[in-house]
Design a protein around this motif. Structure first.
Motif, PDB file in Angstrom:
ATOM      1  N   ALA A 296       0.837  -1.201   0.000  1.00 17.95           N
ATOM      2  CA  ALA A 296       0.000   0.000   0.000  1.00 17.95           C
ATOM      3  C   ALA A 296       0.871   1.250   0.000  1.00 17.95           C
ATOM      4  O   ALA A 296       0.611   2.205  -0.737  1.00 17.95           O
ATOM      5  CB  ALA A 296      -0.924  -0.012   1.202  1.00 17.95           C
ATOM      6  N   ALA A 297       1.938   1.235   0.821  1.00 16.45           N
ATOM      7  CA  ALA A 297       2.810   2.404   0.888  1.00 16.45           C
ATOM      8  C   ALA A 297       3.497   2.633  -0.442  1.00 16.45           C
ATOM      9  O   ALA A 297       3.599   3.761  -0.925  1.00 16.45           O
ATOM     10  CB  ALA A 297       3.851   2.219   1.992  1.00 16.45           C
ATOM     11  N   PHE A 298       3.962   1.535  -1.076  1.00 12.39           N
ATOM     12  CA  PHE A 298       4.660   1.680  -2.351  1.00 12.39           C
ATOM     13  C   PHE A 298       3.737   2.243  -3.421  1.00 12.39           C
ATOM     14  O   PHE A 298       4.116   3.137  -4.178  1.00 12.39           O
ATOM     15  CB  PHE A 298       5.241   0.331  -2.797  1.00 12.39           C
ATOM     16  N   VAL A 299       2.496   1.726  -3.463  1.00 17.06           N
ATOM     17  CA  VAL A 299       1.556   2.198  -4.475  1.00 17.06           C
ATOM     18  C   VAL A 299       1.251   3.679  -4.261  1.00 17.06           C
ATOM     19  O   VAL A 299       1.200   4.474  -5.207  1.00 17.06           O
ATOM     20  CB  VAL A 299       0.265   1.351  -4.456  1.00 17.06           C
ATOM     21  N   GLN A 300       1.099   4.056  -2.988  1.00 13.34           N
ATOM     22  CA  GLN A 300       0.844   5.457  -2.666  1.00 13.34           C
ATOM     23  C   GLN A 300       2.000   6.342  -3.143  1.00 13.34           C
ATOM     24  O   GLN A 300       1.802   7.397  -3.736  1.00 13.34           O
ATOM     25  CB  GLN A 300       0.698   5.581  -1.139  1.00 13.34           C
ATOM     26  N   LEU A 301       3.225   5.837  -2.901  1.00 19.23           N
ATOM     27  CA  LEU A 301       4.430   6.571  -3.297  1.00 19.23           C
ATOM     28  C   LEU A 301       4.494   6.740  -4.810  1.00 19.23           C
ATOM     29  O   LEU A 301       4.707   7.847  -5.319  1.00 19.23           O
ATOM     30  CB  LEU A 301       5.652   5.787  -2.807  1.00 19.23           C
ATOM     31  N   VAL A 302       4.263   5.632  -5.528  1.00 19.10           N
ATOM     32  CA  VAL A 302       4.288   5.690  -6.995  1.00 19.10           C
ATOM     33  C   VAL A 302       3.258   6.687  -7.477  1.00 19.10           C
ATOM     34  O   VAL A 302       3.516   7.509  -8.369  1.00 19.10           O
ATOM     35  CB  VAL A 302       4.009   4.297  -7.593  1.00 19.10           C
ATOM     36  N   GLU A 303       2.071   6.659  -6.862  1.00 14.96           N
ATOM     37  CA  GLU A 303       1.008   7.555  -7.278  1.00 14.96           C
ATOM     38  C   GLU A 303       1.445   9.012  -7.125  1.00 14.96           C
ATOM     39  O   GLU A 303       1.251   9.834  -8.023  1.00 14.96           O
ATOM     40  CB  GLU A 303      -0.221   7.279  -6.414  1.00 14.96           C
ATOM     41  N   MET A 304       2.077   9.312  -5.978  1.00 13.63           N
ATOM     42  CA  MET A 304       2.497  10.696  -5.725  1.00 13.63           C
ATOM     43  C   MET A 304       3.593  11.125  -6.694  1.00 13.63           C
ATOM     44  O   MET A 304       3.571  12.235  -7.222  1.00 13.63           O
ATOM     45  CB  MET A 304       2.958  10.856  -4.275  1.00 13.63           C
ATOM     46  N   ILE A 305       4.560  10.209  -6.948  1.00 17.08           N
ATOM     47  CA  ILE A 305       5.658  10.555  -7.859  1.00 17.08           C
ATOM     48  C   ILE A 305       5.131  10.791  -9.265  1.00 17.08           C
ATOM     49  O   ILE A 305       5.473  11.775  -9.922  1.00 17.08           O
ATOM     50  CB  ILE A 305       6.734   9.441  -7.856  1.00 17.08           C
ATOM     51  N   VAL A 306       4.271   9.876  -9.722  1.00 16.40           N
ATOM     52  CA  VAL A 306       3.735  10.013 -11.080  1.00 16.40           C
ATOM     53  C   VAL A 306       2.918  11.301 -11.191  1.00 16.40           C
ATOM     54  O   VAL A 306       3.011  12.033 -12.186  1.00 16.40           O
ATOM     55  CB  VAL A 306       2.887   8.780 -11.451  1.00 16.40           C
ATOM     56  N   GLU A 307       2.150  11.602 -10.155  1.00 23.36           N
ATOM     57  CA  GLU A 307       1.320  12.806 -10.193  1.00 23.36           C
ATOM     58  C   GLU A 307       2.178  14.058 -10.295  1.00 23.36           C
ATOM     59  O   GLU A 307       1.857  15.017 -10.995  1.00 23.36           O
ATOM     60  CB  GLU A 307       0.450  12.858  -8.922  1.00 23.36           C
ATOM     61  N   LYS A 308       3.321  14.024  -9.585  1.00 24.81           N
ATOM     62  CA  LYS A 308       4.188  15.198  -9.538  1.00 24.81           C
ATOM     63  C   LYS A 308       4.945  15.397 -10.853  1.00 24.81           C
ATOM     64  O   LYS A 308       5.003  16.489 -11.389  1.00 24.81           O
ATOM     65  CB  LYS A 308       5.172  15.028  -8.371  1.00 24.81           C
ATOM     66  N   PHE A 309       5.536  14.284 -11.373  1.00 24.87           N
ATOM     67  CA  PHE A 309       6.457  14.443 -12.492  1.00 24.87           C
ATOM     68  C   PHE A 309       5.836  14.197 -13.861  1.00 24.87           C
ATOM     69  O   PHE A 309       6.365  14.631 -14.862  1.00 24.87           O
ATOM     70  CB  PHE A 309       7.677  13.529 -12.302  1.00 24.87           C
ATOM     71  N   SER A 310       4.748  13.436 -13.921  1.00 20.63           N
ATOM     72  CA  SER A 310       4.160  13.168 -15.242  1.00 20.63           C
ATOM     73  C   SER A 310       2.634  13.165 -15.150  1.00 20.63           C
ATOM     74  O   SER A 310       2.013  12.110 -15.130  1.00 20.63           O
ATOM     75  CB  SER A 310       4.674  11.831 -15.776  1.00 20.63           C
ATOM     76  N   PRO A 311       2.051  14.357 -15.091  1.00 20.60           N
ATOM     77  CA  PRO A 311       0.585  14.432 -14.946  1.00 20.60           C
ATOM     78  C   PRO A 311      -0.166  13.748 -16.085  1.00 20.60           C
ATOM     79  O   PRO A 311      -1.267  13.236 -15.867  1.00 20.60           O
ATOM     80  CB  PRO A 311       0.312  15.945 -14.951  1.00 20.60           C
ATOM     81  N   SER A 312       0.449  13.698 -17.297  1.00 21.34           N
ATOM     82  CA  SER A 312      -0.275  13.076 -18.415  1.00 21.34           C
ATOM     83  C   SER A 312      -0.417  11.573 -18.193  1.00 21.34           C
ATOM     84  O   SER A 312      -1.480  10.994 -18.396  1.00 21.34           O
ATOM     85  CB  SER A 312       0.445  13.354 -19.730  1.00 21.34           C
TER      86      SER A 312
END
Lengths: 209, 202
Positions: free
Chosen positions: B87-103
């Motif tokens: 769960a923590a990893f998925v949350q982290l990936v979600e935040m990173i992707v949201e920050k660096f690649s919104p598309s």
């Protein structure tokens, strides 16, 4: 029990069945159904986890910020599953070995998570508890039906007791032999498809256009 | 050779979908078009490649009997630790992707957070634990290969299924079988086809 509460309890048996109508919790429903005994143990475990997860989350629902609710749900569910796992290991060790990883997978069983999200976060504790029991039993019903056919035709036994007499088998000079394909995973999927077929033929409003 | 065997076995023989029914819920729900199936398959594979080795390290150096402190067995905590990592990893990936690649974030949409509760992810970690106990997986490298193979197997299955389901929109299926009913039966038939791979070894 009022009419409304009774509906929460019995709705998931057929019209709103978690496995064949909501299409939730398929993985374990199919994997543990080679024999009746593990299927029944699994059904009871899932019922217990769903009911208590619903109860706990329903009690917590008003004080819980929605941003962190998934992780809280996972912690509650994982704790309940650890309890169930320890109980199974203590009292029915051989079945717990047979179920192997599928006990742990109750955590990610979509029925538990799905009912908490869809029902417990918006309803009172007692109604949520009943909804959890109803959904657990509705899931168990499908497990028992699939396991009945797989064990009867795959091994000739039911709940470990011999149903098809030994003397019928070809090895004993008879005419019958077990259908080995029933014991393989693909047959569980096909049986489940057939159950959906029969169920939707009877309930026409569930059919997709 | 050992590592190659783990790879082949986890893709074809012990295929997540056909042999263990892992991730069936999203498999049935998301296999309506090839494009979304490709996206979800890629996300699942990525999360598997990262979480299986993470959980391998946690299990080997913290949770296993005698791993952390001599005489202490923490393996009863396996479930909660594994799901917390995922769960923590998925949350982290979600935040990173949201920050660096919104598309990319908007393309993956709802799938990303849902991966945390995909049983294929948890299932692979639990099987990894069994394989470590059975002596089949002996290094981090092998656990990465196992995660990659499992993910590719799941990816392959969901893309094939989506392709078949796109074609079945033109077939005359009995009304009661439309949707999930026929999807189950098709998966069963594909599973029978995949049984030809059993026993392949190098």
């Amino acid at each position: 029990m009022s009419n409304k509460n009774l509906k929460y309890l019995t709705g998931p048996f057929s019209a709103n069945n978690p496995v064949i109508v909501q299409i939730l919790g398929i993985c374990s429903a199919l994997a543990v159904t080679v024999q009746l005994k593990p299927a029944i143990v699994m059904a009871l475990s899932v019922t217990a986890v769903t009911a208590f997860a619903n109860l706990v989350m329903s009690l917590l629902r008003n004080g819980l910020p929605s941003r962190i609710r998934i992780i809280v749900q996972l912690v509650v569910i994982a704790t309940l599953v650890i309890l169930v796992d320890q109980v199974l290991k203590a009292f029915v060790y051989d079945v717990s070995k047979q179920l192997s990883v599928y006990v742990g997978l109750i955590i990610t069983n979509c029925i538990v998570m799905g009912r908490v999200e869809a029902f417990a976060l918006g309803n009172g504790p007692w109604a949520s508890f009943l909804d959890g029991i109803g959904n657990g039993l509705g899931y168990g019903l499908i497990l028992v039906v699939i396991a009945f056919f797989r064990e009867l035709f795959g091994a000739g036994t039911l709940y470990g007791f011999r149903v098809i007499p030994e003397s019928w088998y070809i090895a004993e000079g008879g005419f019958y032999s077990n259908n080995g394909l029933m014991l393989f995973p693909p047959m569980a999927l096909i049986l489940c498809g057939c159950i959906i077929w029969v169920h939707r033929s009877k309930n026409k409003d569930l059919q997709e256009k | 050779m050992e590592t190659l065997n783990i790879f082949i076995k986890s893709i074809f023989i012990d295929n997540m979908v056909f042999a263990f029914f892992f991730g069936m819920c999203s498999y049935i729900a998301v296999s309506k078009s090839v494009k979304t199936a490709l996206g979800l398959g890629a996300a699942v594979t990525f999360v598997l490649v990262m979480t299986v080795p993470l959980n391998y390290l946690l299990y080997n150096y913290v949770l296993k009997a005698d791993a952390l402190v001599q005489g202490v067995d923490l393996s009863f905590l396996t479930f909660i630790i594994f799901i917390a990592t995922i769960a923590a990893f998925v949350q982290l990936v979600e935040m990173i992707v949201e920050k660096f690649s919104p598309s990319l974030y908007s393309q993956l949409g709802i799938f990303l957070p849902l991966i945390a509760v995909n049983c294929a992810i948890m299932g692979a970690s639990l099987f990894m634990q069994q394989k470590v106990d059975g002596g089949e997986l002996t290094s981090v490298w092998q656990s990465i290969v196992y995660g990659l193979g499992s993910g590719l197997g799941w990816w392959l299955a969901i893309v094939m299924m989506a392709a078949i389901r796109e074609k079945t929109t033109y077939s005359h299926i009995p009304a009661a079988l439309k949707g999930p009913g026929i999807a189950f039966i098709i998966t069963g038939l594909m599973g029978i086809a995949f049984m030809i791979f059993s026993g392949i070894q190098f």
